[in-house]
Design an enzyme around this catalytic site. Structure first.
Site, PDB file in Angstrom:
ATOM      1  N   ASP A  82       0.852  -1.199   0.000  1.00 19.17           N
ATOM      2  CA  ASP A  82       0.000   0.000   0.000  1.00 19.17           C
ATOM      3  C   ASP A  82       0.890   1.252   0.000  1.00 19.17           C
ATOM      4  OD1 ASP A  82      -2.370   1.434   0.147  1.00 19.17           O
ATOM      5  OD2 ASP A  82      -2.541   1.277   2.326  1.00 19.17           O
ATOM      6  N   SER A 213     -12.964   4.028   4.597  1.00 21.75           N
ATOM      7  CA  SER A 213     -13.607   3.634   5.856  1.00 21.75           C
ATOM      8  C   SER A 213     -14.915   4.386   6.056  1.00 21.75           C
ATOM      9  CB  SER A 213     -12.664   3.888   7.037  1.00 21.75           C
ATOM     10  OG  SER A 213     -11.787   2.796   7.203  1.00 21.75           O
TER      11      SER A 213
HETATM   12  O1  TD4 Z   1      -4.387   3.162   1.877  1.00 22.42           O
HETATM   13  N1  TD4 Z   1      -5.161   3.144   2.975  1.00 22.42           N
HETATM   14  C1  TD4 Z   1      -4.576   2.626   4.223  1.00 22.42           C
HETATM   15  C2  TD4 Z   1      -3.558   3.592   4.766  1.00 22.42           C
HETATM   16  C3  TD4 Z   1      -2.710   2.913   5.839  1.00 22.42           C
HETATM   17  C4  TD4 Z   1      -1.684   3.849   6.433  1.00 22.42           C
HETATM   18  O2  TD4 Z   1      -0.770   3.046   7.152  1.00 22.42           O
HETATM   19  P1  TD4 Z   1       0.402   3.731   7.995  1.00 22.42           P
HETATM   20  O3  TD4 Z   1      -0.250   4.344   9.219  1.00 22.42           O
HETATM   21  O4  TD4 Z   1       1.309   2.584   8.328  1.00 22.42           O
HETATM   22  O5  TD4 Z   1       1.084   4.754   7.092  1.00 22.42           O
HETATM   23  C5  TD4 Z   1      -6.442   3.630   2.894  1.00 22.42           C
HETATM   24  O6  TD4 Z   1      -6.829   4.198   1.866  1.00 22.42           O
HETATM   25  C6  TD4 Z   1      -7.356   3.431   4.089  1.00 22.42           C
HETATM   26  O7  TD4 Z   1      -8.305   4.460   4.241  1.00 22.42           O
HETATM   27  P2  TD4 Z   1      -9.123   4.657   5.630  1.00 22.42           P
HETATM   28  O8  TD4 Z   1     -10.396   5.334   5.212  1.00 22.42           O
HETATM   29  O9  TD4 Z   1      -9.376   3.312   6.214  1.00 22.42           O
HETATM   30  O10 TD4 Z   1      -8.286   5.541   6.510  1.00 22.42           O
HETATM   31 ZN    ZN Z   2      -4.639   4.918   0.842  1.00 21.81          ZN
END
Ligand code: TD4
Ligand code: ZN
Ligand code: CA
Length: 307
Positions: A82, A213
């Site tokens: 990601d 989310s």
């Molecule tokens: O891409 N994501 C997930 C982001 C994860 C970040 O992780 P770190 O804290 O390790 O950097 C999303 O698009 C999730 O979206 P959301 O609405 O669930 O916040």
């Molecule tokens: Zn994201």
């Protein structure tokens, strides 16, 4: 066995449903995702951020994912990086066993984003790994986007068409008004669905919704009722998620909902029994709450029952 992201998302693209891409940072989150997929009979994408990789170690991320994929061999599952920030980061993930990567160069000018994405695509495709890229910017709560600014921040459909044709990227994340975290909208939730439909028509590939989310009321309440603070929080309503899937979204990134649901139960056990210090007594109800949120999401997105 972990399969490529393409194997999961091409089917979703053809049949018109959304697959949850759920982040994990430990075994408990990963286990909850698999238990939900098993219950809802749904394919899944499990994803790790660079932060999660730093926290666990890349060998642990891949090792846990492979063990779980083997344990739940009937569930189609891809392991996705990601928000990869560089070619090297994507290369390391691919060489370590990830079956899908995101190269996030959307803050760079178009030409640089295209160049970097194309370089990742060439390497990834030579190893049978799929690639996601992003165009436009996720908006933070502080950004009060005016009509004029909209075109500078959200995805441009002309650019999307050119970008996909030239880069040969597998999936595209179009900025249409979401942001990461628990505070997505100042006023009423608003997404640019017309823009999304235009991008789908011009690209005809699986599209990705970041910041997806929902913060359902019962999840918010579970956190608040333990003394947690989520003032001003707002997620993407279920009806919007379904509208987004109708508009061509096939990968739905979800992390914040899982964190809140999980931590609410940890808080609850701590409040209910201050003498408790057996980790399993905290994590078992936390996993259970997370499993419930995830299997419900699979039904909302239409991936439930697809295996
Ligand atoms: O891409 N994501 C997930 C982001 C994860 C970040 O992780 P770190 O804290 O390790 O950097 C999303 O698009 C999730 O979206 P959301 O609405 O669930 O916040
Ligand atoms: Zn994201
Ligand atoms: Ca970005």
């Amino acid at each position: 066995m972990l399969v490529s992201g393409n194997e999961i998302l091409q089917k979703a693209h053809k049949e018109g449903y959304g697959v949850g891409a759920f982040n994990f940072v430990n075994f408990e989150m990963l286990h909850a995702i698999f238990m939900a997929a098993d219950e809802a009979k749904s394919p899944i994408i499990i994803q790790a951020s660079e932060g999660a990789i730093k926290y666990l170690g890349i060998d642990m991320v891949v090792g846990m994912a492979q063990v779980m994929a083997k344990r739940y061999a009937h569930i189609p599952v891809a392991l996705h990086l990601d928000h990869g920030t560089s070619f090297e980061s994507c290369q390391r993930a691919i060489d370590s066993g990830f079956t899908s990567v995101m190269i996030d160069a959307s803050h760079h000018p178009f030409a640089e984003n295209l160049e970097l994405t194309s370089k990742v695509v060439a390497y990834a495709h030579s190893k049978g790994v799929s690639v996601e890229a992003e165009l436009g910017r996720l908006m933070g709560i502080e950004d009060n986007i005016s009509v004029d600014e909209k075109d500078a921040v959200l995805i441009n459909p002309d650019e999307a068409e050119e970008f996909v044709a030239k880069s040969k990227v597998d999936f595209l994340a179009p900025a249409i008004g979401t942001s990461h975290g628990a505070f997505k909208f100042k006023g009423e939730p608003k997404l640019d669905f017309a823009r999304l439909q235009e991008v789908k028509a011009r690209t005809n590939i699986p599209l990705v919704l970041h910041g997806a989310s929902a913060i359902p009321e019962y999840v918010r309440e579970s956190f608040l009722s333990t003394g947690g603070d989520l003032k001003g929080s707002k997620g993407v309503p279920f009806a919007f998620l379904q509208e987004a899937v109708k508009g061509g979204i096939n990968k739905v990134n979800t992390d914040t909902d899982l964190r809140i649901a999980f931590m609410a139960q940890v808080r609850k056990v701590a409040n209910d029994d201050p003498t408790q210090f057996d980790l399993r007594k905290f994590f078992t109800p936390a996993m259970e709450a997370m499993r419930h949120v995830i299997s419900e999401r699979m039904r909302v997105l239409g991936s439930a029952g697809k295996i």
